[in-house]
Design an enzyme around this catalytic site. Structure first.
Site, PDB file in Angstrom:
ATOM      1  N   LYS A  72      -7.751   5.912   5.725  1.00  0.00           N
ATOM      2  CA  LYS A  72      -6.817   5.030   6.441  1.00  0.00           C
ATOM      3  C   LYS A  72      -6.122   5.854   7.522  1.00  0.00           C
ATOM      4  O   LYS A  72      -5.768   7.027   7.290  1.00  0.00           O
ATOM      5  CB  LYS A  72      -5.801   4.491   5.441  1.00  0.00           C
ATOM      6  N   SER A 147      -2.089  -3.553   3.876  1.00  0.00           N
ATOM      7  CA  SER A 147      -2.293  -2.938   5.157  1.00  0.00           C
ATOM      8  C   SER A 147      -3.576  -2.110   5.254  1.00  0.00           C
ATOM      9  O   SER A 147      -3.960  -1.724   6.366  1.00  0.00           O
ATOM     10  CB  SER A 147      -1.099  -2.054   5.528  1.00  0.00           C
ATOM     11  N   SER A 171      -0.872  -2.803  -0.743  1.00  0.00           N
ATOM     12  CA  SER A 171      -1.749  -2.571   0.405  1.00  0.00           C
ATOM     13  C   SER A 171      -3.097  -1.950   0.108  1.00  0.00           C
ATOM     14  O   SER A 171      -3.897  -1.779   1.022  1.00  0.00           O
ATOM     15  CB  SER A 171      -1.023  -1.714   1.455  1.00  0.00           C
TER      16      SER A 171
END
Lengths: 471, 97
Positions: A72, A147, A171
């Site tokens: 990420k 996210s 997330s």
């Protein structure tokens, strides 16, 4: 679900494919996924091929040696751009690796790219990135979740063997559920946060997104454990999570919170309960438990997290990193212009909200009260875990929703209703895909007490075997 | 909670943001919505409940004050990130006033 680690390890160890060939294949897959889902902010083609060629000359010292993975884009990577999916960090290239990146490099795994995410991890749909919306690979009109949407989309679309995401309020778990992959939120402090851009420092966790439960355990074995760079990281020893895979669930009690069931429609309720019923044949008992503070968790979270985020975001001013305006009148003007230009909508919203609940005259009524309710939420779980080994329930109220489908911030925040309570308590949770509706995956959530990841892997691996989900 | 114009301007100041009139209205409405939802927390009985700021029971973690090699090296490389003028290993900022 099939373990990609097992399949690829066999191919590599028997020299049916070289690490370089495998990496080249995954780079091409990443480029194809990118066109379809926008799951990457950066594809590290040159860096990955160089690392792969070198890895081919080394003995495999770990099961992850030579396997292509992604991170990420809020995880710092030395020499590779890290933007937090924000204009504020456009062009920023860290001079150090986050602990998790360091540990995966040491394992011999090959970093092929950085995954798109909601800006500074703020969001639940991956619609908040400054580098474009991420799309769900199963239906590109739908969100992948957030996210860590790019991470989940990349793994689901076969572009990464695994990705590392972060989970502050859901997330990892929510995008894993929406994309039909396995997402593990660890106990707070289990995986060091050094080098991971902070959103809410008392909630943030780092964890794997994989195509199978076994793969999640293998990755976690490599990234968990104390670091001297993160003083909140848990002291060892931890034991191996792979050892918990395939153990018996006979005699285990699984609790289902009645407050979670009350919020579900009939079809989701049936999906969750019928999945859990399969465990009865293996000797597990399913019982209903109560988590009475559930109705307060969303409010608690959306007071505390923006407060912590507003503090963490104060370092982004364009002085030490990031783009800057030229010829500002004075320092204040520079701060105002850089922050207003560089930070996106949701980030600004949370900074404003967070600043308000921490401000004089409102701190006691909002922030302090929310901290006290957080204590009650922790007690809820402690009480429930006296009677059950694992808590199970939904991850999300429904399957993935339309891109652009939720305009009101509160509607988006309410999507996290099932994942937020565990985040408030710092306990681990896992999302595994169990079914689908209209071609979109449905995830089941498992929760355990702090440092109870072993139980999660045991129950999840059994469920995975019994259900045999694929999409 | 309904923000007055002055209250929201103060909030912008605290947040170090400068918003257009349209954005001020939009964000104020959004935040009022979240606060209205969270208002229910005020009815929760928290008598005698201690606040939680740390979920794993840590406090006052310390280490010995030894400078590591990484810390020695990081100074000059950190300066290279800045898009501001750098002078004598310091970032030069505009006037405060």
């Amino acid at each position: 679900m099939i373990s990609k680690i097992k399949v690829l390890r066999e191919l590599l160890d028997n020299k049916k494919v070289s690490i370089l060939e495998l990496t080249q294949e995954y780079i091409e897959k990443a480029k194809a996924t990118q066109k379809k889902t926008n799951a990457f902010t950066y594809i590290a083609e040159h860096e990955a091929l160089e690392a792969a060629a070198s890895a081919d000359t080394q003995e495999a010292s770990s099961p992850l040696h030579g396997l292509p993975y992604s991170l990420k884009d809020i995880i710092s990577t030395k020499g590779i751009p890290t933007t937090a999916s924000s204009k504020m960090l456009e062009g920023y290239v860290p001079t150090f690796d986050a602990t998790v990146a360091e540990r995966l490099k040491a394992s011999g795994a090959i970093l092929i790219g950085k995954n798109n995410c909601d800006e500074f991890a703020m969001g639940g749909s991956n619609e908040n990135s400054a580098y474009g919306v991420v799309k769900n690979p199963h239906n590109t009109s739908k969100v992948p979740g957030g996210s860590s949407g790019g991470s989940a989309a990349a793994v689901a679309d076969g572009a990464s063997v695994f990705s590392i995401g972060t989970d502050t309020g859901g997330s990892i778990r929510q995008p894993a559920a929406f994309c039909g992959v396995v997402g593990t939120k660890v106990t707070y402090g289990l995986v060091p946060r050094h080098g991971v851009m902070a959103m809410a420092s008392s909630f943030d966790t780092v964890g794997p997104i994989t195509s199978s439960v076994y793969d999640s355990a293998v990755v976690l074995d490599h990234i968990a454990g104390q670091s001297s760079h993160d003083m909140t990281s848990i002291k060892g020893p931890l034991g191996s999570y792979v050892d918990a895979i395939g153990k018996s669930v006979d005699g285990m009690t699984i609790g289902v919170p009645k407050e979670y069931l009350e919020l579900l429609d009939e079809s989701m309720k049936t999906t969750i309960m019928s999945s859990l019923d399969l465990l009865k044949a293996k000797g597990a008992t399913i019982k209903v438990v109560s988590l009475p503070q559930t109705k307060h968790a969303l409010s608690t979270y959306y007071i505390l997290v923006p407060a912590e985020a507003s503090s963490n975001m104060s370092r982004y001013d364009g002085l030490r990193y990031g783009p800057t305006v030229t010829e500002p009148k004075n320092l204040e003007e520079l701060y105002l212009a850089n922050r207003t230009n560089g930070l996106g909508d949701e980030v600004k919203r949370r900074i404003l909200l967070g600043s308000f609940v921490l401000s004089h005259g409102y701190y006691d009524a909002y922030y302090l009260q929310a901290q006290k309710v957080r204590t009650l939420i922790i007690q809820d779980f402690a009480n429930a875990f006296k009677d059950v080994d694992v808590i199970a329930g939904p991850v999300t109220p429904s399957v993935a929703f339309d891109i652009g489908g939720k305009k009101d911030p509160m509607d988006l925040y309410k999507e996290d209703v099932f994942t937020i309570p565990a985040s408030c308590a710092g306990i681990p949770g896992m999302s595994i895909p169990v079914s689908s509706k209209g071609g979109l995956p449905i995830g089941l959530q498992l929760l355990a007490p702090q440092q109870g990841e072993g139980r999660l892997f045991t129950v999840a691996s059994m469920l995975e075997e019994l259900i045999g989900f694929s999409l | 909670m309904k923000f007055t114009k002055e209250q929201f301007k103060k909030l912008e100041e605290l947040s170090k943001l400068r918003l257009s009139v349209e954005d001020e209205l939009r964000y104020a409405t959004d935040i009022e919505g979240v606060l209205a939802y969270a208002e229910e927390l005020s009815a929760v009985d928290t008598t005698g409940v201690l606040p939680t700021s740390q979920v794993t029971g840590l406090s006052n973690i310390q280490r010995t004050d030894d400078v590591t090699q990484q810390e020695l090296e990081s100074g000059s490389t950190l300066l290279a990130h800045s898009n501001q003028e750098v002078e004598m290993k310091q970032i030069k900022v505009p006037n405060v006033l």
